[in-house]
Design an enzyme around this catalytic site. Structure first.
Site, PDB file in Angstrom:
ATOM      1  CB  THR A   4       5.221  -3.511  15.570  1.00  0.00           C
ATOM      2  OG1 THR A   4       4.596  -2.354  14.643  1.00  0.00           O
ATOM      3  CG2 THR A   4       4.317  -3.718  16.412  1.00  0.00           C
ATOM      4  CE1 TYR A  60       3.732  -0.043  17.012  1.00  0.00           C
ATOM      5  CE2 TYR A  60       1.670  -0.125  17.649  1.00  0.00           C
ATOM      6  CZ  TYR A  60       2.563  -0.673  16.677  1.00  0.00           C
ATOM      7  OH  TYR A  60       2.171  -0.849  16.100  1.00  0.00           O
ATOM      8  CB  SER A  78       8.016  -0.418   9.143  1.00  0.00           C
ATOM      9  OG  SER A  78       6.753  -0.697   8.517  1.00  0.00           O
ATOM     10  CB  THR A 125       3.723  -5.145   9.258  1.00  0.00           C
ATOM     11  OG1 THR A 125       2.963  -4.647  10.401  1.00  0.00           O
ATOM     12  CG2 THR A 125       4.139  -6.890  10.585  1.00  0.00           C
ATOM     13  CG  ASP A 126       2.587   0.267   8.726  1.00  0.00           C
ATOM     14  OD1 ASP A 126       1.976  -1.581   9.493  1.00  0.00           O
ATOM     15  OD2 ASP A 126       2.799   0.917   9.684  1.00  0.00           O
ATOM     16  CE  LYS A 148       0.151  -5.133   8.684  1.00  0.00           C
ATOM     17  NZ  LYS A 148       0.369  -3.633   9.791  1.00  0.00           N
ATOM     18  CD  GLU A 169      -4.125  -1.521 -26.134  1.00  0.00           C
ATOM     19  OE1 GLU A 169      -3.461  -0.257 -26.647  1.00  0.00           O
ATOM     20  OE2 GLU A 169      -5.271  -1.024 -27.529  1.00  0.00           O
TER      21      GLU A 169
END
Length: 311
Positions: free
Chosen positions: A13, A27, A59, A92-93, A163, A288
């Protein structure tokens, strides 16, 4: 003395472009080149910088091949005595995953600083230019080291950052421990020691995506019966790939009985299992099936990928 900060662009972005300056969601990510991003920050003019475009991805589409190329390129830059620090622009993803990967494979005595944005470069109030300036300032600060994420004036460890918001510009946090530093009017105020990194070796990441194991992420929730587990086991067998399963459990990594039974059976067949939590903070303690500790579920998936690759 090294004096140059090297910026590696991967898209996201921060490099996004929209038809309207008021459009923050419609976008195209990765549309703006790293040269244009740097030129859009007047305070960076005259700073000793070099930059290159390694990828131009949204991303959400980050892939294993790009991870391997990025890790190797950053290692080469760290080995260059002329480079003081590395800045990586990223979406950012999946930023917390890529940052954690580099934290595990590198052991940098110099800063490796990720930054990003929640608004595209064309936005009226884009957050990318300030984040980029802050990241460069952190990378230029003597004594800083390790893989870091600089976002919204905070500096986070790559192994703790998550995030935490889908839209707001303060989108990242370190729920367990908080940031390691703050950027205030261009100055860095350290709050905790810098991370060291683990140094597993960037060269051990395969460039060919098919050479990576298949590691899938499952979730515990009401009504989950574990039916995906044998299906994934059979898929990996047909592909001839090692299989890992990360499960984001409820609370302290708890799992519905059918899901836990299916995971135990898969584990007996040689499938690697790692148990995380779908909670926003806190570790998985006891139990476990193996625990991912305080890693987020996406970071736990990176961890299991590395465990299988490094065997």
């Amino acid at each position: 003395m090294p004096s140059q900060v090297f910026i590696v662009g991967t898209g996201g972005t921060i490099a996004g472009s929209a038809a309207s300056s008021t459009d923050h969601v419609g976008y195209r990510a990765g549309a703006v080149g790293i040269d244009q991003l740097v030129a859009a920050v007047p305070a960076l003019q005259g700073v000793p910088l070099a930059f290159e475009q390694l990828a131009q991805l949204d991303s959400k589409d980050m892939d294993f091949g790009t991870w391997a190329r990025l890790a190797r390129r950053v290692q080469a830059l760290l080995d260059d005595p002329a480079v003081q620090g590395v800045v990586i622009t990223h979406g950012t993803d999946t930023l917390e995953e890529t940052a954690y990967l580099l934290h595990r494979v590198l052991k940098p005595a110099k800063p490796v600083v990720f930054t990003a944005a929640m608004r595209p470069a064309t936005a009226l109030s884009a957050d990318g230019p300030q984040n980029l300036l802050d990241a460069v300032n952190v990378a230029r600060t003597p004594g800083v080291q390790g893989v870091l994420v600089v976002f919204g004036g905070a500096v986070h460890r790559a192994d703790r950052v998550r995030k935490v918001h889908s839209y707001q510009v303060q989108a990242f946090a370190s729920p367990d421990g908080g940031p390691v530093a703050l950027v205030e009017s261009g100055s860095l105020r350290a709050l905790a020691p810098w991370p060291a990194g683990d140094g597993l070796g960037a060269e051990r990441l395969p460039l060919e995506p098919a050479a990576w194991p298949r590691v899938e992420l499952l979730w515990n929730a009401a009504g989950v019966d574990g039916a995906q587990v044998p299906l994934l086991t059979e898929l990996a067998r047909r592909e001839g790939r090692r299989l890992g399963l990360v499960v984001a459990g409820t609370g302290n990594g708890t799992l519905a009985n059918p899901l836990e039974a299916a995971l135990r059976e898969a584990q007996e067949q040689g499938v690697a299992v790692l148990r995380s939590t779908r909670c926003a903070a806190g570790p998985v303690i006891g139990g476990e099936l193996p625990s991912a500790g305080a890693l987020s579920a996406p970071q736990a998936r990176v961890e299991l990928l590395l465990q299988l690759l490094m065997k």
